[in-house]
Design a protein around this motif. Structure first.
Motif, mmCIF file in Angstrom:
data_model
loop_
_atom_site.group_PDB
_atom_site.id
_atom_site.type_symbol
_atom_site.label_atom_id
_atom_site.label_comp_id
_atom_site.label_asym_id
_atom_site.label_seq_id
_atom_site.Cartn_x
_atom_site.Cartn_y
_atom_site.Cartn_z
ATOM 1 N N ILE A 135 0.838 -1.201 0.000
ATOM 2 C CA ILE A 135 0.000 0.000 0.000
ATOM 3 C C ILE A 135 0.872 1.250 0.000
ATOM 4 C CG2 ILE A 135 -1.631 1.353 1.373
ATOM 5 C CD1 ILE A 135 -2.991 -1.244 2.144
ATOM 6 N N GLN A 136 1.934 1.227 0.814
ATOM 7 C CA GLN A 136 2.841 2.379 0.851
ATOM 8 C C GLN A 136 3.494 2.607 -0.516
ATOM 9 O OE1 GLN A 136 3.505 4.367 3.550
ATOM 10 N NE2 GLN A 136 4.992 5.603 2.461
ATOM 11 N N THR A 137 3.872 1.532 -1.201
ATOM 12 C CA THR A 137 4.503 1.651 -2.517
ATOM 13 C C THR A 137 3.523 2.190 -3.552
ATOM 14 O OG1 THR A 137 5.960 -0.190 -1.982
ATOM 15 C CG2 THR A 137 5.763 0.391 -4.300
ATOM 16 N N VAL A 138 2.300 1.697 -3.538
ATOM 17 C CA VAL A 138 1.283 2.178 -4.479
ATOM 18 C C VAL A 138 0.998 3.663 -4.241
ATOM 19 C CG1 VAL A 138 -1.162 1.988 -5.098
ATOM 20 C CG2 VAL A 138 0.230 -0.062 -4.891
ATOM 21 N N LEU A 139 0.867 4.051 -2.988
ATOM 22 C CA LEU A 139 0.621 5.457 -2.685
ATOM 23 C C LEU A 139 1.810 6.337 -3.070
ATOM 24 C CD1 LEU A 139 -1.276 5.227 0.713
ATOM 25 C CD2 LEU A 139 -2.171 5.935 -1.502
ATOM 26 N N PHE A 140 3.008 5.811 -2.923
ATOM 27 C CA PHE A 140 4.207 6.553 -3.329
ATOM 28 C C PHE A 140 4.209 6.770 -4.845
ATOM 29 C CE2 PHE A 140 8.821 6.677 -4.348
ATOM 30 C CZ PHE A 140 9.134 7.849 -3.667
ATOM 31 N N ILE A 141 3.853 5.755 -5.593
ATOM 32 C CA ILE A 141 3.784 5.875 -7.061
ATOM 33 C C ILE A 141 2.687 6.867 -7.466
ATOM 34 C CG2 ILE A 141 3.215 4.624 -9.187
ATOM 35 C CD1 ILE A 141 4.643 2.193 -7.896
ATOM 36 N N PHE A 142 1.524 6.781 -6.809
ATOM 37 C CA PHE A 142 0.451 7.738 -7.088
ATOM 38 C C PHE A 142 0.892 9.173 -6.804
ATOM 39 C CE2 PHE A 142 -3.319 4.625 -6.426
ATOM 40 C CZ PHE A 142 -3.168 4.173 -7.712
ATOM 41 N N THR A 143 1.652 9.355 -5.728
ATOM 42 C CA THR A 143 2.116 10.693 -5.373
ATOM 43 C C THR A 143 3.084 11.233 -6.424
ATOM 44 O OG1 THR A 143 1.849 10.135 -3.040
ATOM 45 C CG2 THR A 143 3.145 12.075 -3.534
ATOM 46 N N ILE A 144 3.947 10.384 -6.921
ATOM 47 C CA ILE A 144 4.874 10.816 -7.978
ATOM 48 C C ILE A 144 4.106 11.169 -9.259
ATOM 49 C CG2 ILE A 144 6.723 10.035 -9.517
ATOM 50 C CD1 ILE A 144 7.845 8.459 -7.135
ATOM 51 N N VAL A 145 3.127 10.353 -9.628
ATOM 52 C CA VAL A 145 2.310 10.638 -10.815
ATOM 53 C C VAL A 145 1.547 11.952 -10.623
ATOM 54 C CG1 VAL A 145 0.326 9.837 -12.155
ATOM 55 C CG2 VAL A 145 2.124 8.239 -11.542
ATOM 56 N N GLU A 146 0.979 12.137 -9.440
ATOM 57 C CA GLU A 146 0.248 13.375 -9.158
ATOM 58 C C GLU A 146 1.166 14.589 -9.211
ATOM 59 O OE1 GLU A 146 -2.846 15.895 -8.428
ATOM 60 O OE2 GLU A 146 -2.983 13.753 -8.829
ATOM 61 N N PHE A 147 2.384 14.449 -8.732
ATOM 62 C CA PHE A 147 3.358 15.530 -8.789
ATOM 63 C C PHE A 147 3.620 15.930 -10.245
ATOM 64 C CE2 PHE A 147 7.793 17.048 -8.858
ATOM 65 C CZ PHE A 147 7.690 18.112 -7.960
ATOM 66 N N CYS A 148 3.800 14.952 -11.109
ATOM 67 C CA CYS A 148 4.041 15.237 -12.535
ATOM 68 C C CYS A 148 2.824 15.887 -13.188
ATOM 69 C CB CYS A 148 4.421 13.961 -13.272
ATOM 70 S SG CYS A 148 5.969 13.229 -12.718
ATOM 71 N N ILE A 149 1.635 15.399 -12.858
ATOM 72 C CA ILE A 149 0.408 15.956 -13.440
ATOM 73 C C ILE A 149 0.203 17.394 -12.999
ATOM 74 C CG2 ILE A 149 -2.117 15.810 -13.369
ATOM 75 C CD1 ILE A 149 -1.816 12.773 -13.369
ATOM 76 N N THR A 150 0.395 17.663 -11.708
ATOM 77 C CA THR A 150 0.155 19.019 -11.224
ATOM 78 C C THR A 150 1.168 20.006 -11.799
ATOM 79 O OG1 THR A 150 1.401 18.550 -9.197
ATOM 80 C CG2 THR A 150 -0.997 18.359 -9.089
ATOM 81 N N ILE A 151 2.404 19.562 -11.977
ATOM 82 C CA ILE A 151 3.401 20.456 -12.572
ATOM 83 C C ILE A 151 3.041 20.761 -14.024
ATOM 84 C CG2 ILE A 151 5.765 20.513 -13.456
ATOM 85 C CD1 ILE A 151 6.719 19.537 -10.832
ATOM 86 N N SER A 152 2.650 19.756 -14.791
ATOM 87 C CA SER A 152 2.328 20.010 -16.199
ATOM 88 C C SER A 152 1.058 20.852 -16.340
ATOM 89 C CB SER A 152 2.196 18.697 -16.964
ATOM 90 O OG SER A 152 1.102 17.954 -16.487
ATOM 91 N N THR A 153 0.047 20.592 -15.516
ATOM 92 C CA THR A 153 -1.175 21.381 -15.582
ATOM 93 C C THR A 153 -0.912 22.824 -15.153
ATOM 94 O OG1 THR A 153 -2.431 19.388 -15.064
ATOM 95 C CG2 THR A 153 -3.590 21.465 -14.872
ATOM 96 N N ALA A 154 -0.100 22.993 -14.118
ATOM 97 C CA ALA A 154 0.244 24.354 -13.680
ATOM 98 C C ALA A 154 1.062 25.078 -14.744
ATOM 99 C CB ALA A 154 1.009 24.301 -12.361
ATOM 100 N N ALA A 155 1.910 24.356 -15.452
ATOM 101 C CA ALA A 155 2.712 24.990 -16.507
ATOM 102 C C ALA A 155 1.828 25.506 -17.632
ATOM 103 C CB ALA A 155 3.749 24.006 -17.046
ATOM 104 N N PHE A 156 0.858 24.700 -18.066
ATOM 105 C CA PHE A 156 -0.045 25.162 -19.117
ATOM 106 C C PHE A 156 -0.948 26.286 -18.616
ATOM 107 C CE2 PHE A 156 1.141 21.267 -21.304
ATOM 108 C CZ PHE A 156 1.215 21.719 -22.604
ATOM 109 N N GLY A 157 -1.342 26.225 -17.339
ATOM 110 C CA GLY A 157 -2.128 27.319 -16.767
ATOM 111 C C GLY A 157 -1.329 28.601 -16.690
ATOM 112 N N CYS A 158 -0.059 28.480 -16.347
ATOM 113 C CA CYS A 158 0.801 29.665 -16.258
ATOM 114 C C CYS A 158 1.044 30.264 -17.634
ATOM 115 C CB CYS A 158 2.121 29.307 -15.586
ATOM 116 S SG CYS A 158 3.140 30.741 -15.233
ATOM 117 N N ARG A 159 1.188 29.423 -18.641
ATOM 118 C CA ARG A 159 1.357 29.942 -20.007
ATOM 119 C C ARG A 159 0.122 30.711 -20.449
ATOM 120 N NH1 ARG A 159 3.270 25.349 -23.954
ATOM 121 N NH2 ARG A 159 2.795 27.012 -25.422
#
Length: 195
Positions: A135-159
């Protein structure tokens, strides 16, 4: 008829929803990424509940003692919902709200990655059981994926948001030519097939 060109500026007649910044915003696929954020938030909360039910609180890692899956999951759901709303209603206040919430979610995801990494180093290096580690590993992977998604969405929002001007100037040149004026044109301006 007069052969002088007429220049018309259509910058005030352009629909704001078709401006170039909004087109760039849609290149980031805010709807798909927003739905993914919502699903990751829900799954994080569900895995947090499973961990609370399956394992006694005294044996939890710092990641679960601080209720990280709950507060990060709630932030992911909120930022995903705002992203979906901004994609369906492309108005500047929604895009700005999406940008702010994705920056907050990026910080939360970074904090989740740090807390999970510390939990892995100090707690999960000792064998504790496959459920806890899984469970800890799955949540860690989800957190990394969420980090990438939020950065890309914020980048397009900032543009989209971080621009000096939103007005696009479209210049249309009208030139009225009559057959009488076409005869008096220089040779470079005549149709090559008729010359």
């Amino acid at each position: 008829m007069d052969s002088t060109p007429i220049v018309s500026s259509l910058s005030n007649q352009v629909n704001p929803s078709t401006l170039k910044p909004m087109k760039n915003f849609y290149l980031g696929e805010p709807l798909a990424l927003g739905i993914t954020q919502i699903l990751i938030g829900i799954m994080g909360i569900v895995f947090g509940i499973m961990m609370d039910i399956a394992i006694p609180y005294a044996s939890h890692s710092d990641y679960f003692r601080q209720k990280t899956p709950y507060w990060t999951g709630i932030l992911y759901i909120i930022s995903g919902s705002v992203s979906v709303k901004a994609s369906k209603t492309p108005k500047m206040p929604w895009v700005k709200g999406m940008l702010v919430m994705n920056v907050v979610s990026t910080v939360a995801a970074a904090a989740g990655i740090v807390i999970a990494s510390i939990s892995f180093i100090f707690y999960y290096l000792r064998p504790r059981g496959p459920i806890r580690n899984g469970i800890q590993t799955v949540l860690f992977i989800f957190t990394i994926v969420e980090f990438c998604i939020t950065i890309s969405t914020a980048a397009f929002g900032c543009r989209t948001v971080c621009r000096d001007t939103y007005a696009e100037t479209i210049v249309v040149v009208y030139q009225n030519m009559t057959p009488d004026n076409a005869v008096s044109q220089p040779a470079a301006c005549k149709d090559p097939e008729t010359a």
